[in-house]
Design a protein around this motif. Structure first.
Motif, short mmCIF file in Angstrom:
data_model
loop_
_atom_site.label_atom_id
_atom_site.label_comp_id
_atom_site.label_asym_id
_atom_site.label_seq_id
_atom_site.Cartn_x
_atom_site.Cartn_y
_atom_site.Cartn_z
N GLY A 91 25.85 -1.39 -9.88
CA GLY A 91 24.73 -0.91 -10.82
C GLY A 91 24.86 -0.88 -12.55
N THR A 92 23.95 -0.04 -13.04
CA THR A 92 24.12 0.00 -14.49
C THR A 92 24.54 1.53 -15.08
N ALA A 93 23.59 2.60 -14.69
CA ALA A 93 24.08 3.85 -15.03
C ALA A 93 23.76 4.73 -13.58
N LEU A 94 24.48 5.84 -13.67
CA LEU A 94 24.57 6.69 -12.54
C LEU A 94 23.27 7.61 -12.52
N HIS A 95 22.46 7.34 -11.61
CA HIS A 95 20.98 8.09 -11.77
C HIS A 95 20.99 9.27 -10.60
N SER A 96 20.88 10.44 -10.81
CA SER A 96 20.95 11.12 -12.21
C SER A 96 21.42 12.67 -11.82
N PHE A 97 22.29 13.04 -12.76
CA PHE A 97 22.87 14.37 -12.55
C PHE A 97 21.64 15.27 -12.86
N TYR A 98 20.79 14.93 -13.85
CA TYR A 98 19.83 15.87 -14.50
C TYR A 98 18.33 15.82 -13.88
N ASN A 99 17.66 16.71 -13.97
CA ASN A 99 15.94 16.57 -13.79
C ASN A 99 15.66 15.60 -14.72
#
Ligand SMILES: Cc1cc2nc3c(=O)[nH]c(=O)nc-3n(C[C@H](O)[C@H](O)[C@H](O)COP(=O)(O)OP(=O)(O)OC[C@H]3O[C@@H](n4cnc5c(N)ncnc54)[C@H](O)[C@@H]3O)c2cc1C
Length: 487
Positions: A91-99
């Motif tokens: 992957g690239t970024a970890l999606h996602s800890f936020y809303n």
């Protein structure tokens, strides 16, 4: 293993579900054999645990830590030499800890996935291996924040945290079969350089991505083959700043995020192209399925560049996959060549990392007691048995969760249908591809892992199956483990 071999191995073990319970559609077999050789039954050394987690990837790592922290004697079985799975390979970024609060100004910003995954990121950030949660500058209708990681520090921390949780980590070990007693799993067979072993336990969690344990246990599954596969490479001697300037000079800057990089704040950590139209590059990149978005937490290094490929055969067929590995390696080499040729400053760049093996977006789809629907996701539905909540959709802004809120992943969605003591966590659940475009993302898989691992430990302590566990007990344990709920 094909269906004939599967039935044969159940006979050899003298236990198993009735033939016909499994309903895999696609051929798992490699080339059709002309003849067969019958293996002799073997006496295997036996190990005993409370919980076995198969697959130490994105979900399995957190399942094992969660089970270990509940006090369960836990074994984690991982075929590679490290834990982390596609989170550190694809992957690239970890999606996602936020809303998705940046797309819905009226909604409240909140960290919706907490618990062990968030604790892991805090520690990784402290080690300089994660951006934490910087806000997106552009692309704010897709994700609100960008959590990018250093793949190698992630693997190191994974070992530290499993050790601290008392987990017995068997890396370089293959989950080869299941030992069944009607609809209950008694144990699994592992294969390693030390030979084959039988590992007995009370509760099991399948986090193999491919649903290997579920398939061996005779669970219902299908193989949709409905996504591109994709490997990624890391490009060294190539800076995100140069890549950004290059896109800027062509009016093609898409997603951008700034955060900590190589110890300095407010540096570019995510850069993507939009409407890129460069003769000799755009069309060529399309031909090899190269994605023009990347992240990094290091100077002079693009951590992930992805090359996609739709396998003409099946994702669970060894020979089809081997051909895909060769094709994607060619694509990655071509991708690097294109970037070197077109991006000023990339002249001395080189491939410093590639995915160790084919990264898939979906392998076997394992049937569970509840199947999360597209409507559940986009309407932001919650359930009486929510195991955690989640607020990211990979198809945003086309599909977004209502009002920038969250939906719940119900406990039932993790209970494998037709098997008494087996959970599934990760990309294997959710049949509707539109809903799967949400549930399959890394942070969801991590949270699924914590939920399934916690539940497995509770079941082992209570000597009950997945359906005998009281939701109130699970909820209490998850809340104690830091999991956030919205109702
Ligand atoms: C190329 C690519 C890019 C992606 N990009 C993003 C992104 O940018 N952001 C995002 O949030 N999500 C992204 N995703 C989605 C997300 O990364 C995956 O859906 C998620 O990581 C899957 O987690 P998992 O635990 O189900 O599987 P995995 O992480 O693959 O874990 C499975 C583990 O099981 C092990 N295993 C398998 N079979 C056996 C066996 N028989 N015995 C022992 N061990 C076994 C494997 O080695 C592996 O470690 C991407 C996916 C892909 C393929």
């Amino acid at each position: 293993m094909d269906r004939r071999e599967f039935s044969k191995s159940m006979l050899v073990l003298g236990a198993g579900l009735k033939a016909g319970l499994a309903s895999g559609k696609s051929s798992d077999a490699a080339t059709e054999p002309a003849e067969y050789f019958e293996e002799k039954p073997k006496k295997l050394p036996v190990r005993k645990f409370d919980v076995v987690v198969a697959g130490g990837g994105t979900a399995g790592l957190f399942a094992a830590i969660a089970a270990g922290r509940q006090g369960a004697r836990t074994m984690l079985i991982e075929s590679k030499g490290y834990c982390g799975g596609i989170a550190v390979e694809g992957g690239t970024a970890l999606h996602s800890f936020y809303n998705l609060y940046t797309a819905f100004p009226a909604c409240q910003k909140r960290k919706v996935v907490r618990g062990i995954p968030a604790e892991f990121m805090d520690r990784l950030t402290g080690m300089g291996g994660c951006t934490g949660y910087p806000e997106m500058e552009t692309g704010r209708d897709y994700d609100s924040i960008c959590t990018a990681i250093d793949t190698e520090l992630y693997k190191l921390l994974a070992f530290r945290m499993t050790k601290e949780a008392g987990v017995f980590v068997a890396v370089n070990t293959w989950l080869a079969d299941a030992i069944l007693d009607h609809r209950r799993i008694r144990g699994v067979i592992t294969e390693s350089r030390s030979g084959r072993e039988a590992v007995m336990a009370e509760s099991f969690v399948d986090c193999t991505g491919y649903g290997d344990l579920s398939a061996h246990a005779g669970a219902e599954y299908t193989v949709p083959n409905d996504y591109d596969s994709c490997n990624s490479f890391g490009l060294a001697n190539a800076s995100l700043d140069d890549y950004f300037k290059f896109l800027q000079s062509h009016g093609a800057v898409g997603q951008v995020c700034r955060g900590p990089r190589s110890g300095e704040e407010n540096k570019l950590v995510r850069v993507g192209a939009e409407q890129l139209d460069i003769p000799g590059l755009t069309e060529e990149a399309k031909k090899i399925g190269m994605s023009m978005i990347t992240t990094s937490v290091r100077d002079n290094y693009l951590m992930y560049i992805k090359c996609n490929y739709r396998i003409p055969g099946s994702i669970v067929n060894r020979d089809d996959v081997a051909l895909a590995e060769i094709e994607i390696r060619e694509r990655m080499a071509r991708g690097a060549e294109l970037l070197l040729q077109h991006v000023p400053g990339f002249g001395k760049a080189f491939i410093a990392r590639t995915s160790p093996s084919l990264c898939i977006r979906r392998g076997r789809l394992v049937s569970c007691d509840y199947d999360i629907t597209h409507e559940d996701v986009i309407d932001g539905r919650h359930f009486d048995d929510d195991a955690f909540v989640y607020g990211f959709h990979d198809s945003a802004p086309r599909f977004q969760i209502k009002g920038g809120g969250t939906y719940g992943i119900p406990y039932r969605a993790l209970c494998v249908k037709g098997v008494e003591n087996l959970y599934a966590a990760g990309m294997m659940i959710t049949s509707d591809q539109r809903a799967h475009m949400s549930t399959r993302n890394t942070v969801s898989c991590m949270a699924q892992g914590q939920a399934a691992g916690t539940a497995a430990a509770l079941c082992a302590a209570r000597k009950c199956g997945t359906r005998g566990l009281a939701y109130a007990d699970l909820r209490e344990a998850l809340e104690r483990g830091g999991v956030y709920f919205e109702s």
